[in-house]
Design a protein around this motif. Structure first.
Motif, PDB file in Angstrom:
ATOM      1  N   TYR A 167     -11.691  -0.726  -8.834  1.00 36.09           N
ATOM      2  CA  TYR A 167     -11.428  -0.941 -10.254  1.00 36.09           C
ATOM      3  C   TYR A 167      -9.937  -0.814 -10.568  1.00 36.09           C
ATOM      4  CZ  TYR A 167     -11.901  -0.243 -15.327  1.00 36.09           C
ATOM      5  OH  TYR A 167     -11.794  -0.352 -16.692  1.00 36.09           O
ATOM      6  N   ASP A 168      -9.195  -0.109  -9.708  1.00 34.58           N
ATOM      7  CA  ASP A 168      -7.749   0.059  -9.940  1.00 34.58           C
ATOM      8  C   ASP A 168      -6.939  -1.184  -9.539  1.00 34.58           C
ATOM      9  OD1 ASP A 168      -7.466   0.087  -7.167  1.00 34.58           O
ATOM     10  OD2 ASP A 168      -7.071   2.238  -7.025  1.00 34.58           O
ATOM     11  N   SER A 169      -7.630  -2.275  -9.188  1.00 37.40           N
ATOM     12  CA  SER A 169      -7.024  -3.572  -8.860  1.00 37.40           C
ATOM     13  C   SER A 169      -6.395  -3.641  -7.475  1.00 37.40           C
ATOM     14  CB  SER A 169      -5.958  -3.995  -9.894  1.00 37.40           C
ATOM     15  OG  SER A 169      -6.483  -3.938 -11.190  1.00 37.40           O
ATOM     16  N   THR A 170      -6.525  -2.591  -6.675  1.00 32.32           N
ATOM     17  CA  THR A 170      -5.923  -2.625  -5.347  1.00 32.32           C
ATOM     18  C   THR A 170      -6.996  -2.741  -4.255  1.00 32.32           C
ATOM     19  OG1 THR A 170      -5.982  -0.237  -4.882  1.00 32.32           O
ATOM     20  CG2 THR A 170      -4.098  -1.081  -6.156  1.00 32.32           C
ATOM     21  N   VAL A 171      -6.528  -3.236  -3.102  1.00 30.49           N
ATOM     22  CA  VAL A 171      -7.298  -3.169  -1.861  1.00 30.49           C
ATOM     23  C   VAL A 171      -6.509  -2.290  -0.908  1.00 30.49           C
ATOM     24  CG1 VAL A 171      -8.155  -4.467   0.128  1.00 30.49           C
ATOM     25  CG2 VAL A 171      -8.348  -5.429  -2.176  1.00 30.49           C
ATOM     26  N   ARG A 172      -7.182  -1.313  -0.327  1.00 28.70           N
ATOM     27  CA  ARG A 172      -6.517  -0.428   0.635  1.00 28.70           C
ATOM     28  C   ARG A 172      -7.125  -0.623   2.014  1.00 28.70           C
ATOM     29  NH1 ARG A 172      -3.756   3.986  -2.435  1.00 28.70           N
ATOM     30  NH2 ARG A 172      -3.903   3.212  -4.572  1.00 28.70           N
ATOM     31  N   LEU A 173      -6.250  -0.661   3.018  1.00 31.59           N
ATOM     32  CA  LEU A 173      -6.680  -0.826   4.402  1.00 31.59           C
ATOM     33  C   LEU A 173      -6.491   0.494   5.133  1.00 31.59           C
ATOM     34  CD1 LEU A 173      -5.042  -4.292   5.198  1.00 31.59           C
ATOM     35  CD2 LEU A 173      -7.266  -3.809   4.181  1.00 31.59           C
ATOM     36  N   TRP A 174      -7.553   0.912   5.826  1.00 31.13           N
ATOM     37  CA  TRP A 174      -7.554   2.208   6.499  1.00 31.13           C
ATOM     38  C   TRP A 174      -7.774   2.006   7.995  1.00 31.13           C
ATOM     39  CZ3 TRP A 174      -6.997   5.914   2.619  1.00 31.13           C
ATOM     40  CH2 TRP A 174      -7.379   5.517   1.326  1.00 31.13           C
ATOM     41  N   ASP A 175      -6.967   2.686   8.803  1.00 33.98           N
ATOM     42  CA  ASP A 175      -7.128   2.653  10.258  1.00 33.98           C
ATOM     43  C   ASP A 175      -8.050   3.801  10.654  1.00 33.98           C
ATOM     44  OD1 ASP A 175      -6.973   2.707  13.001  1.00 33.98           O
ATOM     45  OD2 ASP A 175      -4.795   2.513  13.090  1.00 33.98           O
ATOM     46  N   LEU A 176      -9.244   3.476  11.128  1.00 36.37           N
ATOM     47  CA  LEU A 176     -10.226   4.520  11.429  1.00 36.37           C
ATOM     48  C   LEU A 176      -9.951   5.208  12.768  1.00 36.37           C
ATOM     49  CD1 LEU A 176     -13.556   2.920  10.143  1.00 36.37           C
ATOM     50  CD2 LEU A 176     -11.916   4.369   8.939  1.00 36.37           C
ATOM     51  N   ARG A 177      -9.008   4.674  13.543  1.00 39.08           N
ATOM     52  CA  ARG A 177      -8.657   5.328  14.813  1.00 39.08           C
ATOM     53  C   ARG A 177      -7.547   6.352  14.621  1.00 39.08           C
ATOM     54  NH1 ARG A 177      -7.615  -0.359  17.606  1.00 39.08           N
ATOM     55  NH2 ARG A 177      -6.499  -0.425  15.620  1.00 39.08           N
ATOM     56  N   ALA A 178      -6.811   6.230  13.536  1.00 40.67           N
ATOM     57  CA  ALA A 178      -5.666   7.119  13.312  1.00 40.67           C
ATOM     58  C   ALA A 178      -6.118   8.404  12.626  1.00 40.67           C
ATOM     59  CB  ALA A 178      -4.627   6.411  12.457  1.00 40.67           C
ATOM     60  N   PRO A 179      -5.524   9.520  12.992  1.00 39.94           N
ATOM     61  CA  PRO A 179      -5.882  10.776  12.319  1.00 39.94           C
ATOM     62  C   PRO A 179      -5.397  10.831  10.876  1.00 39.94           C
ATOM     63  CG  PRO A 179      -4.093  11.124  13.882  1.00 39.94           C
ATOM     64  CD  PRO A 179      -4.565   9.710  14.093  1.00 39.94           C
ATOM     65  N   ALA A 180      -4.328  10.076  10.582  1.00 39.95           N
ATOM     66  CA  ALA A 180      -3.778  10.109   9.222  1.00 39.95           C
ATOM     67  C   ALA A 180      -4.790   9.554   8.226  1.00 39.95           C
ATOM     68  CB  ALA A 180      -2.491   9.298   9.171  1.00 39.95           C
ATOM     69  N   ARG A 181      -4.814  10.176   7.061  1.00 39.09           N
ATOM     70  CA  ARG A 181      -5.775   9.769   6.038  1.00 39.09           C
ATOM     71  C   ARG A 181      -5.172   8.805   5.014  1.00 39.09           C
ATOM     72  NH1 ARG A 181      -8.937  11.806   9.303  1.00 39.09           N
ATOM     73  NH2 ARG A 181     -10.695  13.146   8.761  1.00 39.09           N
ATOM     74  N   ALA A 182      -3.914   8.437   5.184  1.00 36.01           N
ATOM     75  CA  ALA A 182      -3.267   7.520   4.237  1.00 36.01           C
ATOM     76  C   ALA A 182      -3.572   6.077   4.635  1.00 36.01           C
ATOM     77  CB  ALA A 182      -1.768   7.751   4.231  1.00 36.01           C
ATOM     78  N   PRO A 183      -3.666   5.173   3.661  1.00 35.22           N
ATOM     79  CA  PRO A 183      -3.918   3.776   4.016  1.00 35.22           C
ATOM     80  C   PRO A 183      -2.754   3.170   4.786  1.00 35.22           C
ATOM     81  CG  PRO A 183      -3.426   3.974   1.677  1.00 35.22           C
ATOM     82  CD  PRO A 183      -3.534   5.364   2.212  1.00 35.22           C
ATOM     83  N   ILE A 184      -3.053   2.224   5.691  1.00 37.34           N
ATOM     84  CA  ILE A 184      -1.974   1.574   6.440  1.00 37.34           C
ATOM     85  C   ILE A 184      -1.335   0.469   5.611  1.00 37.34           C
ATOM     86  CG2 ILE A 184      -2.720   2.113   8.782  1.00 37.34           C
ATOM     87  CD1 ILE A 184      -4.288  -0.474   8.845  1.00 37.34           C
ATOM     88  N   GLN A 185      -2.060  -0.017   4.595  1.00 42.09           N
ATOM     89  CA  GLN A 185      -1.497  -1.038   3.729  1.00 42.09           C
ATOM     90  C   GLN A 185      -2.250  -1.021   2.404  1.00 42.09           C
ATOM     91  OE1 GLN A 185      -1.319  -4.817   5.691  1.00 42.09           O
ATOM     92  NE2 GLN A 185      -0.224  -5.848   4.043  1.00 42.09           N
ATOM     93  N   VAL A 186      -1.534  -1.361   1.332  1.00 44.26           N
ATOM     94  CA  VAL A 186      -2.144  -1.489   0.008  1.00 44.26           C
ATOM     95  C   VAL A 186      -1.822  -2.884  -0.523  1.00 44.26           C
ATOM     96  CG1 VAL A 186      -2.321  -0.572  -2.331  1.00 44.26           C
ATOM     97  CG2 VAL A 186      -1.864   0.986  -0.421  1.00 44.26           C
TER      98      VAL A 186
END
Length: 310
Positions: A127-146
């Motif tokens: 609903y916030d108008s964004t698409v976020r891409l998440w790397d499920l192999r990485a330990p980091a919880r931040a999206p790799i791209q927005v």
């Protein structure tokens, strides 16, 4: 796309009604492969795993704080992702029945999640108008791209090896070419509620809130066909291809399931189709390999399994 050998009649005989959800059902997904199981998510904040053949509930998954709006099953059926009104994205272990990851960052409800083919990348649209891409192999919880190009809620998306397709309430279907770093935006002019590519990726089936389902050429963006007759003006409804992609199927806000010939866009009999749910049909999904089965989910709280009359 498969050559049309004359469309096969839609599976319209009720096989089972799955009715454990309390409140509207928002999404129904077949498992991958031979697809012997179905997952559904609803307003009651639960995800339920079903055996559609027997009509039995196998397991209930609970972690969401608000309604569940989307489910995406991994290629090997060992995990799935879900999202909803609590602005969170969860990844679940099917066998253990627990969440293994939680991704936060969206500022509004997350309408849609989709895993890529090998379940290494997850895309979420909000609903916030964004698409976020998440790397499920990485330990980091931040999206790799927005992806921030949409001007209104993102309701639907599709991920494959090289492209991401998004559909938004702003009336655009956007195709991101990840290899070339290019974006093509096609203006449909009406809020987009679903976008489903054909198996070979050459065409895209788009449903919009003007009671239309449209078929587009994915390369050129050219309109190939339009399918009408159904009532779809207010809610997120999903259209899909029927068996062997010779037909188009969509449940509508009157509780009827419509089917059209893909090539000439004529409504398949019965026309008009009977009302089979008491409220809007929010989700329609055809079995991935069985020509004679599909499922529908509705705001009436039920999931229905349809087959050919034997």
């Amino acid at each position: 796309m498969a050559p049309s050998r004359g469309p096969q009649a839609l599976a319209r005989t009720l096989h089972k009604t799955l009715s454990s959800h309390r409140g509207p059902v928002h999404v129904v997904r077949y498992a991958k492969g031979s697809a012997k199981y179905v997952l559904s998510g609803g307003q009651d904040r639960t995800i339920r795993l079903w055996n559609p053949d027997l009509g039995t509930e196998i397991k209930k998954f609970e972690a969401h704080g608000y309604e569940v709006l989307s489910i995406s099953v991994s290629h090997d059926n060992t995990k799935f992702a879900s999202s909803g009104g609590d602005r969170s994205v969860f990844v679940w272990d099917v066998t253990a029945g627990v969440t293994t990851r939680r991704m936060a960052g969206h500022m509004g409800k997350v309408h849609v999640v989709e895993l890529n083919a090998d379940a290494t990348v997850l895309a979420s649209g909000s609903y916030d108008s964004t698409v976020r891409l998440w790397d499920l192999r990485a330990p980091a919880r931040a999206p790799i791209q927005v992806l921030e190009e949409a001007r209104d809620a993102v309701q639907t998306l599709h991920v494959d090896a090289t492209t991401i397709i998004t559909g938004s309430v702003d009336g655009h279907v956007r195709t991101y070419d990840l290899r070339k770093g290019e974006l093509r935006s096609d203006f449909i002019g009406q809020p987009v509620t679903s976008a489903v590519p054909s198996s070979d990726g050459t065409t895209l089936l788009v449903s919009t809130l003007d009671s239309h389902v449209r078929l587009f050429d994915t390369t050129s963006g050219k309109l190939l066909n339009a399918f009408t007759g159904h009532n779809h003006t207010s809610y997120r409804c999903r259209a899909c291809f029927g068996h062997s992609e010779a037909t188009v199927v969509c449940g509508d806000e009157d509780g009827a399931v419509w089917a059209w010939d893909l090539v000439d866009a004529t409504v398949l009999q019965p026309n008009p189709p009977p009302r089979v749910h008491d409220k809007v049909i929010t989700w329609t999904e055809h079995h991935p390999i069985d020509p004679g089965e599909m499922v529908t989910g509705s705001a009436d709280g039920t999931v229905k399994v349809w087959r050919h009359s034997s």
